[in-house]
Design a protein around this motif. Structure first.
Motif, PDB file in Angstrom:
ATOM      1  N   GLY A   1       0.996  -0.913  -0.254  1.00 62.84           N
ATOM      2  CA  GLY A   1       0.141   0.005  -0.171  1.00 62.84           C
ATOM      3  C   GLY A   1       0.764   1.719   0.232  1.00 62.84           C
ATOM      4  O   GLY A   1       1.773   1.162   0.769  1.00 62.84           O
TER       5      GLY A   1
ATOM      6  N   ILE B   1       0.491   5.532   0.394  1.00 64.88           N
ATOM      7  CA  ILE B   1       0.050   6.803   1.225  1.00 64.88           C
ATOM      8  C   ILE B   1      -0.018   7.808  -0.109  1.00 64.88           C
ATOM      9  O   ILE B   1       1.139   7.948  -0.024  1.00 64.88           O
ATOM     10  CB  ILE B   1      -0.212   7.134   2.072  1.00 64.88           C
ATOM     11  CG1 ILE B   1      -0.180   5.550   3.259  1.00 64.88           C
ATOM     12  CG2 ILE B   1      -0.870   8.301   2.792  1.00 64.88           C
ATOM     13  CD1 ILE B   1      -0.039   5.858   4.306  1.00 64.88           C
TER      14      ILE B   1
ATOM     15  N   GLU C   1     -12.936   0.594  -5.329  1.00 60.87           N
ATOM     16  CA  GLU C   1     -11.868   2.226  -5.118  1.00 60.87           C
ATOM     17  C   GLU C   1     -13.399   3.382  -3.763  1.00 60.87           C
ATOM     18  O   GLU C   1     -14.760   2.333  -4.303  1.00 60.87           O
ATOM     19  CB  GLU C   1     -11.933   2.816  -6.061  1.00 60.87           C
ATOM     20  CG  GLU C   1     -13.009   3.519  -6.994  1.00 60.87           C
ATOM     21  CD  GLU C   1     -12.382   4.683  -7.797  1.00 60.87           C
ATOM     22  OE1 GLU C   1     -11.869   5.445  -8.244  1.00 60.87           O
ATOM     23  OE2 GLU C   1     -12.950   3.852  -8.877  1.00 60.87           O
TER      24      GLU C   1
ATOM     25  N   TYR D   1      -9.494   5.615  -1.051  1.00 59.05           N
ATOM     26  CA  TYR D   1      -9.093   4.493  -1.216  1.00 59.05           C
ATOM     27  C   TYR D   1      -9.268   3.638  -2.611  1.00 59.05           C
ATOM     28  O   TYR D   1     -10.013   4.078  -3.183  1.00 59.05           O
ATOM     29  CB  TYR D   1      -9.625   3.429  -0.308  1.00 59.05           C
ATOM     30  CG  TYR D   1      -9.077   1.868   0.062  1.00 59.05           C
ATOM     31  CD1 TYR D   1      -7.681   1.715   0.060  1.00 59.05           C
ATOM     32  CD2 TYR D   1      -9.516   0.910  -0.989  1.00 59.05           C
ATOM     33  CE1 TYR D   1      -6.648   0.534   0.325  1.00 59.05           C
ATOM     34  CE2 TYR D   1      -8.890  -0.526  -0.874  1.00 59.05           C
ATOM     35  CZ  TYR D   1      -7.922  -0.444   0.147  1.00 59.05           C
ATOM     36  OH  TYR D   1      -6.875  -1.860  -0.277  1.00 59.05           O
TER      37      TYR D   1
ATOM     38  N   SER E   1      -2.497  -1.225  -3.732  1.00 56.41           N
ATOM     39  CA  SER E   1      -3.576  -0.556  -2.938  1.00 56.41           C
ATOM     40  C   SER E   1      -2.498   1.090  -3.124  1.00 56.41           C
ATOM     41  O   SER E   1      -1.611   1.337  -2.509  1.00 56.41           O
ATOM     42  CB  SER E   1      -3.833  -0.909  -1.597  1.00 56.41           C
ATOM     43  OG  SER E   1      -3.290  -1.249  -0.603  1.00 56.41           O
TER      44      SER E   1
ATOM     45  N   LEU F   1      -3.800   4.616  -0.848  1.00 55.86           N
ATOM     46  CA  LEU F   1      -4.393   5.449   0.304  1.00 55.86           C
ATOM     47  C   LEU F   1      -4.678   6.720   0.797  1.00 55.86           C
ATOM     48  O   LEU F   1      -3.107   7.325   0.084  1.00 55.86           O
ATOM     49  CB  LEU F   1      -4.258   5.101   1.648  1.00 55.86           C
ATOM     50  CG  LEU F   1      -4.811   5.344   2.428  1.00 55.86           C
ATOM     51  CD1 LEU F   1      -6.608   5.340   2.913  1.00 55.86           C
ATOM     52  CD2 LEU F   1      -3.978   4.716   4.124  1.00 55.86           C
TER      53      LEU F   1
ATOM     54  N   HIS G   1      -6.361  10.852   6.261  1.00 58.48           N
ATOM     55  CA  HIS G   1      -7.948  10.212   6.098  1.00 58.48           C
ATOM     56  C   HIS G   1      -8.486  10.354   7.392  1.00 58.48           C
ATOM     57  O   HIS G   1      -7.854   9.975   8.642  1.00 58.48           O
ATOM     58  CB  HIS G   1      -8.058   9.726   5.520  1.00 58.48           C
ATOM     59  CG  HIS G   1      -9.953   9.355   5.236  1.00 58.48           C
ATOM     60  ND1 HIS G   1     -11.300   8.382   5.506  1.00 58.48           N
ATOM     61  CD2 HIS G   1     -10.808   9.907   4.014  1.00 58.48           C
ATOM     62  CE1 HIS G   1     -11.893   8.915   5.508  1.00 58.48           C
ATOM     63  NE2 HIS G   1     -11.696   9.917   4.044  1.00 58.48           N
TER      64      HIS G   1
ATOM     65  N   GLN H   1      -8.536   6.379   9.309  1.00 58.22           N
ATOM     66  CA  GLN H   1      -7.358   6.066   9.371  1.00 58.22           C
ATOM     67  C   GLN H   1      -6.376   6.464  10.247  1.00 58.22           C
ATOM     68  O   GLN H   1      -6.263   7.043  11.260  1.00 58.22           O
ATOM     69  CB  GLN H   1      -6.360   5.924   8.151  1.00 58.22           C
ATOM     70  CG  GLN H   1      -7.558   5.589   6.663  1.00 58.22           C
ATOM     71  CD  GLN H   1      -7.172   4.044   6.724  1.00 58.22           C
ATOM     72  OE1 GLN H   1      -6.807   3.134   7.400  1.00 58.22           O
ATOM     73  NE2 GLN H   1      -8.100   4.006   6.380  1.00 58.22           N
TER      74      GLN H   1
END
Length: 149
Positions: free
Chosen positions: A29, A31, A53, A57, A70, A72, A76, A79
């Protein structure tokens, strides 16, 4: 007859669970603020599909659905703090193993995608080239061959 079926079903279920006990999938993932640019790049340039989606995300899968990655949005509110800070564009790369790296190289060149590292053969057996995604992540496309002796 019913007890035999129940026992057989139970054994099959236990065997299936035992086989899946060691199964582990990895989903890296990243960010990033660049969700839309990232989606455009991976879907249109590399042929990835969208698994899921929403507004913060993005989960993408390779064309054959064998792997996912992924993305992100940072900061946010849904999270935890560990998932708040944006990627700084350094220290991450992806390797995509393909059966015909030369064909992928030509396809991307024909799409006018900038090639960061031109096609090359390494002594350890890689034939590969590198492009960069919108987040600054190097993507190393490789076909493994036998290393030079």
């Amino acid at each position: 007859m019913k007890p035999v079926l129940i026992i057989a079903f139970s054994l099959l279920t236990m065997m299936a669970n035992a086989q899946n006990a060691d199964k582990m999938n990895l989903n890296a993932g990243i960010i990033t603020e660049k969700l839309q640019e990232t989606k455009e790049f991976y879907t249109h340039t590399l042929g990835f599909g969208v698994t899921f989606e929403n507004d913060f995300y993005l989960l993408l899968h390779t064309p054959d659905k064998s792997a996912e990655i992924s993305f992100l949005k940072p900061n946010h509110p849904s999270q935890q703090p560990i998932f708040q800070s944006p990627f700084n564009g350094k220290g991450v790369y992806l390797t995509i193993e393909v059966s015909d790296v030369d064909a992928i190289y030509e396809q991307l060149k024909n799409k006018d995608i900038a090639i960061e590292v031109a096609m090359r053969d390494e002594d350890w057996g890689d034939r590969h080239f590198v492009i960069v995604d919108p987040n600054g992540i190097g993507i190393d496309f490789v076909t493994y061959t036998a290393p030079d002796e």
